[in-house]
Design a protein around this motif. Structure first.
Motif, PDB file in Angstrom:
ATOM      1  N   ARG A  37     -10.470  15.421   0.584  1.00 36.37           N
ATOM      2  CA  ARG A  37      -9.917  14.081   0.853  1.00 36.37           C
ATOM      3  C   ARG A  37      -9.302  13.462  -0.399  1.00 36.37           C
ATOM      4  NH1 ARG A  37     -11.638  16.138   4.788  1.00 36.37           N
ATOM      5  NH2 ARG A  37      -9.435  16.715   4.731  1.00 36.37           N
ATOM      6  N   GLN A  38      -9.281  14.204  -1.519  1.00 37.52           N
ATOM      7  CA  GLN A  38      -8.847  13.595  -2.777  1.00 37.52           C
ATOM      8  C   GLN A  38      -7.362  13.263  -2.799  1.00 37.52           C
ATOM      9  OE1 GLN A  38      -8.539  16.418  -6.324  1.00 37.52           O
ATOM     10  NE2 GLN A  38      -9.967  17.508  -4.982  1.00 37.52           N
ATOM     11  N   SER A  39      -6.565  13.871  -1.921  1.00 30.36           N
ATOM     12  CA  SER A  39      -5.143  13.543  -1.890  1.00 30.36           C
ATOM     13  C   SER A  39      -4.887  12.110  -1.446  1.00 30.36           C
ATOM     14  CB  SER A  39      -4.398  14.513  -0.964  1.00 30.36           C
ATOM     15  OG  SER A  39      -4.874  14.392   0.375  1.00 30.36           O
ATOM     16  N   SER A  40      -5.903  11.455  -0.873  1.00 25.29           N
ATOM     17  CA  SER A  40      -5.744  10.063  -0.447  1.00 25.29           C
ATOM     18  C   SER A  40      -5.761   9.103  -1.634  1.00 25.29           C
ATOM     19  CB  SER A  40      -6.848   9.676   0.537  1.00 25.29           C
ATOM     20  OG  SER A  40      -8.124   9.714  -0.079  1.00 25.29           O
ATOM     21  N   VAL A  41      -6.141   9.589  -2.807  1.00 19.93           N
ATOM     22  CA  VAL A  41      -6.212   8.753  -4.010  1.00 19.93           C
ATOM     23  C   VAL A  41      -4.964   9.021  -4.844  1.00 19.93           C
ATOM     24  CG1 VAL A  41      -7.563   8.152  -6.050  1.00 19.93           C
ATOM     25  CG2 VAL A  41      -8.723   8.936  -3.981  1.00 19.93           C
ATOM     26  N   PHE A  42      -3.967   8.137  -4.734  1.00 20.67           N
ATOM     27  CA  PHE A  42      -2.736   8.346  -5.480  1.00 20.67           C
ATOM     28  C   PHE A  42      -2.814   7.664  -6.845  1.00 20.67           C
ATOM     29  CE2 PHE A  42      -1.944   4.513  -2.956  1.00 20.67           C
ATOM     30  CZ  PHE A  42      -1.445   3.642  -3.918  1.00 20.67           C
ATOM     31  N   SER A  43      -2.002   8.146  -7.768  1.00 18.67           N
ATOM     32  CA  SER A  43      -1.975   7.588  -9.114  1.00 18.67           C
ATOM     33  C   SER A  43      -1.166   6.294  -9.122  1.00 18.67           C
ATOM     34  CB  SER A  43      -1.352   8.588 -10.099  1.00 18.67           C
ATOM     35  OG  SER A  43      -2.161   9.750 -10.189  1.00 18.67           O
ATOM     36  N   VAL A  44      -1.747   5.240  -9.671  1.00 15.82           N
ATOM     37  CA  VAL A  44      -1.080   3.942  -9.735  1.00 15.82           C
ATOM     38  C   VAL A  44      -0.095   3.942 -10.902  1.00 15.82           C
ATOM     39  CG1 VAL A  44      -1.407   1.454 -10.035  1.00 15.82           C
ATOM     40  CG2 VAL A  44      -3.060   2.797  -8.702  1.00 15.82           C
ATOM     41  N   PRO A  45       1.172   3.638 -10.656  1.00 13.22           N
ATOM     42  CA  PRO A  45       2.159   3.659 -11.739  1.00 13.22           C
ATOM     43  C   PRO A  45       2.058   2.431 -12.637  1.00 13.22           C
ATOM     44  CG  PRO A  45       3.202   2.959  -9.706  1.00 13.22           C
ATOM     45  CD  PRO A  45       1.775   3.332  -9.360  1.00 13.22           C
ATOM     46  N   ALA A  46       2.828   2.424 -13.688  1.00 12.33           N
ATOM     47  CA  ALA A  46       2.834   1.323 -14.644  1.00 12.33           C
ATOM     48  C   ALA A  46       3.386   0.043 -14.004  1.00 12.33           C
ATOM     49  CB  ALA A  46       3.659   1.690 -15.866  1.00 12.33           C
ATOM     50  N   ARG A  47       3.013  -1.080 -14.579  1.00 20.86           N
ATOM     51  CA  ARG A  47       3.456  -2.380 -14.074  1.00 20.86           C
ATOM     52  C   ARG A  47       4.983  -2.462 -14.000  1.00 20.86           C
ATOM     53  NH1 ARG A  47       1.243  -7.191 -13.359  1.00 20.86           N
ATOM     54  NH2 ARG A  47      -0.779  -6.516 -14.185  1.00 20.86           N
ATOM     55  N   ALA A  48       5.675  -1.910 -14.985  1.00 25.22           N
ATOM     56  CA  ALA A  48       7.136  -1.966 -14.994  1.00 25.22           C
ATOM     57  C   ALA A  48       7.734  -1.243 -13.792  1.00 25.22           C
ATOM     58  CB  ALA A  48       7.676  -1.358 -16.293  1.00 25.22           C
ATOM     59  N   ALA A  49       7.090  -0.172 -13.338  1.00 24.88           N
ATOM     60  CA  ALA A  49       7.588   0.558 -12.175  1.00 24.88           C
ATOM     61  C   ALA A  49       7.460  -0.272 -10.912  1.00 24.88           C
ATOM     62  CB  ALA A  49       6.837   1.878 -12.028  1.00 24.88           C
ATOM     63  N   ARG A  53      14.850   4.482  -6.712  1.00 20.44           N
ATOM     64  CA  ARG A  53      15.375   5.143  -7.918  1.00 20.44           C
ATOM     65  C   ARG A  53      15.020   4.339  -9.167  1.00 20.44           C
ATOM     66  NH1 ARG A  53      19.879   6.199  -4.492  1.00 20.44           N
ATOM     67  NH2 ARG A  53      20.971   4.357  -5.313  1.00 20.44           N
ATOM     68  N   ALA A  54      15.129   3.018  -9.066  1.00 25.18           N
ATOM     69  CA  ALA A  54      14.787   2.169 -10.210  1.00 25.18           C
ATOM     70  C   ALA A  54      13.306   2.287 -10.543  1.00 25.18           C
ATOM     71  CB  ALA A  54      15.152   0.717  -9.903  1.00 25.18           C
ATOM     72  N   ALA A  55      12.453   2.326  -9.518  1.00 21.68           N
ATOM     73  CA  ALA A  55      11.014   2.456  -9.745  1.00 21.68           C
ATOM     74  C   ALA A  55      10.694   3.793 -10.406  1.00 21.68           C
ATOM     75  CB  ALA A  55      10.263   2.322  -8.429  1.00 21.68           C
ATOM     76  N   CYS A  56      11.329   4.862  -9.950  1.00 16.70           N
ATOM     77  CA  CYS A  56      11.077   6.184 -10.528  1.00 16.70           C
ATOM     78  C   CYS A  56      11.531   6.238 -11.987  1.00 16.70           C
ATOM     79  CB  CYS A  56      11.783   7.259  -9.713  1.00 16.70           C
ATOM     80  SG  CYS A  56      11.008   7.586  -8.108  1.00 16.70           S
ATOM     81  N   ALA A  57      12.685   5.620 -12.286  1.00 17.54           N
ATOM     82  CA  ALA A  57      13.169   5.611 -13.664  1.00 17.54           C
ATOM     83  C   ALA A  57      12.211   4.845 -14.572  1.00 17.54           C
ATOM     84  CB  ALA A  57      14.573   4.995 -13.716  1.00 17.54           C
ATOM     85  N   ALA A  58      11.739   3.690 -14.080  1.00 17.83           N
ATOM     86  CA  ALA A  58      10.801   2.892 -14.882  1.00 17.83           C
ATOM     87  C   ALA A  58       9.467   3.614 -15.035  1.00 17.83           C
ATOM     88  CB  ALA A  58      10.591   1.534 -14.223  1.00 17.83           C
ATOM     89  N   ALA A  59       9.036   4.308 -13.986  1.00 19.63           N
ATOM     90  CA  ALA A  59       7.774   5.039 -14.053  1.00 19.63           C
ATOM     91  C   ALA A  59       7.858   6.184 -15.054  1.00 19.63           C
ATOM     92  CB  ALA A  59       7.408   5.569 -12.669  1.00 19.63           C
ATOM     93  N   ARG A  60       8.970   6.907 -15.055  1.00 19.57           N
ATOM     94  CA  ARG A  60       9.116   8.012 -16.012  1.00 19.57           C
ATOM     95  C   ARG A  60       9.098   7.502 -17.455  1.00 19.57           C
ATOM     96  NH1 ARG A  60      13.242   9.525 -12.210  1.00 19.57           N
ATOM     97  NH2 ARG A  60      12.552  11.276 -10.905  1.00 19.57           N
ATOM     98  N   ALA A  61       9.715   6.324 -17.663  1.00 19.65           N
ATOM     99  CA  ALA A  61       9.778   5.772 -19.013  1.00 19.65           C
ATOM    100  C   ALA A  61       8.429   5.250 -19.497  1.00 19.65           C
ATOM    101  CB  ALA A  61      10.804   4.638 -19.057  1.00 19.65           C
ATOM    102  N   ALA A  62       7.504   5.015 -18.553  1.00 17.78           N
ATOM    103  CA  ALA A  62       6.210   4.422 -18.917  1.00 17.78           C
ATOM    104  C   ALA A  62       5.036   5.320 -18.551  1.00 17.78           C
ATOM    105  CB  ALA A  62       6.055   3.055 -18.246  1.00 17.78           C
ATOM    106  N   SER A  63       5.273   6.632 -18.520  1.00 18.10           N
ATOM    107  CA  SER A  63       4.175   7.548 -18.193  1.00 18.10           C
ATOM    108  C   SER A  63       4.188   8.745 -19.138  1.00 18.10           C
ATOM    109  CB  SER A  63       4.274   8.023 -16.743  1.00 18.10           C
ATOM    110  OG  SER A  63       5.507   8.675 -16.482  1.00 18.10           O
TER     111      SER A  63
END
Length: 254
Positions: A80-92, A107-117
């Protein structure tokens, strides 16, 4: 909702709002729908403590496999662990709520997430679709410091793991996005064994509340967790919780 029923509450998101489960410890279970989280805490009958199935506390940078809360809970749940997703950064989250259509915002969220992970990582669609509710809880808690110890994060599958003697559940709640009757029945039986009334947990009730039966079941798992937290018995991952840049606690309760 009366003062008695509002002592503890469990909250799960549904399309267009939230499902709230409450119980006095006697009598029937209360299941209601609210449009906004702030509505639950606006009167004298607000719950003393409520557990919610939504991430609370957003990191400035996201590490491998998410926050410590996710990293600690995920391996406990087995299949059942796939139900726990990783929370992205506040900027995302902020970027995902910006201007434009859904594709543009994603797309904007993914770009911000990549920059802050670290390492750079995009945003899962499941997480992206929760951004409005994550932001709603975040804004409420940032604006009301008095709620930061009263509105706590819960993950229903972690709650059911705890109800099940801290053992993995063998049946999924959903399969390929569709409700799994056997998995829902397993969780309803666990709630009943934990002492909660479950007669209202039916498709008929869910339809009346414009929600899914799984939403009702998850709200009850959060209610069970809130009652444990009120009694000082809830597990916390991590313990003590971490804090984000705004002082919000980061920890999953079960």
């Amino acid at each position: 909702m009366t003062m008695e029923t509002a002592l503890c509450a469990g909250i799960d998101g549904c399309r267009g709002g939230w499902i709230v489960a409450a119980w006095t410890g006697a009598g029937p279970l209360s299941l209601t729908r609210i449009a906004a989280l702030a509505d639950l805490f606006s009167g004298d009958d607000a719950p003393r403590i409520a557990a919610i199935d939504i991430p609370i506390g957003l990191p400035e940078r996201s590490g491998p496999r998410g926050r410590a809360a996710e990293r600690l809970v995920r391996p406990l749940l087995g299949r059942r662990q796939s139900s726990v997703f990783s929370v992205p950064a506040r900027a995302a989250v902020a970027a995902g709520l910006g201007a434009g259509d859904e594709a543009t915002r994603y797309r904007a969220a993914c770009a911000a997430a990549r920059a802050a992970s670290d390492p750079p990582r995009a945003v899962a669609k499941q997480s992206f679709h929760l951004f409005p509710k994550i932001a709603e809880a975040d804004a409420l808690l940032r604006g009301r410091a008095d709620l930061r110890d009263r509105l706590i994060e819960c993950h229903p599958e972690a709650a059911f793991w705890a109800m099940n003697g801290q053992a993995e559940l063998t049946r999924a709640k959903k399969v390929k996005g569709r409700p799994c009757p056997d998995g829902l029945r397993l969780r309803i039986d666990l709630l009943a064994a934990a002492g909660l009334p479950t007669d209202a947990l039916s498709t008929q009730t869910a339809n009346a509340l414009r929600a899914g039966l799984d939403d009702l079941v998850d709200a009850c798992a959060c209610l069970w967790t809130a009652r444990r937290a009120l009694d000082g018995k809830a597990l916390r991952f991590p313990d003590p919780p971490e804090r984000d840049a705004f002082g919000l606690p980061i920890g999953i309760h079960a």
